[in-house]
Design an enzyme around this catalytic site. Sequence first.
Site: not given
Length: 338
Positions: A46, A69, A165, A179, A269
């Site tokens: 804000e 807040c 991979w 990540r 992971e």
Amino acid sequence: MGAALALAERGRGETAPNPNVGCVIVKDGKVVGRGWTQPGGRPHAEAMALAEAGDAARGSTVYTTLEPCAHVSPRGPACSDLLIAAGVAAIVVALSDPDPRTDGRGHDRLRAAGIAVETGLRADDARRSMAGFLTRRALGRPHVTLKLATSLDGCIALANGESKWITGAPARAHAHVERSRHEAILVGRGTFETDSPALDVRLAGLEDRSPRRVLLSRHAGLVPASAEPQAISPEAARTPARGRGDGWEMIDAPGQITDLENVDHLLVEGGAQTASAFLAADLVDRLLLYRAPILIGGGKSAISDIGLTDLADAHGRWRLRDRRMLGIDTFEEFERVR
């Protein structure tokens, strides 16, 4: 509110222990101010949006993903006071703030100043956006995401351990974006010793958003001395979780994630035993499944025993949130039904 939620995502993984909030200020049908919680938790969304709007904030409508807040901090004034001083006419809020210093008080203060307050717009989306902050408040631990990259038959590696991979470049890039949205990333000792993972973010423009690295191991003495996990000082833990260098933090059981200071989003992971330990402890809130169109057969399974004794207990625990293609790989996101 959709724009405010999108802005809130910019701060995810960088604002703990504060929530990642988004704010949009509209006047005469035009956006005059935008803001999102900055790294380290300040300025608040804000405050940033009001600074951009300037005098145009007077008589405007403010859309914010969390109740402004109501407490004054040494790091800045209360957002409810800033909104009153700016002379806004109305505010639309997705969620009330569970922080007892604000909970309902921000709304009451705004209404007392003659500002119209509407609550609950896209509340479910806001809960997902601020899942880390809300999980820490409700359960005293980070919101945990488990990432699995598998073959069609549920393997994460060949029998000899080769795993690079399984998925293609688009899926790996997507995982690196994930990540960047977490304060910390965790692997088990087996993955640590076999792969020597960097666990950093290797995407142009996001390199400085690499998360803190956490190792789950009950056998600290078996960790190579050249990469022995280090304790993070209290001072460092109070700073934004980016650019931590080569340090590792260690825990010896999944339940110790409660002790990770200023970590509201934790990405798990690997490997299979670590994934299983978090699932068995029912600590996984979100599951990311990347599946390559390959069959391995006889490879290493993505997970091992998670303590299931009745098949009926496996049903109704996970809700599909997203499914898409990433190149030739399939990506699915599930959330834990609680």
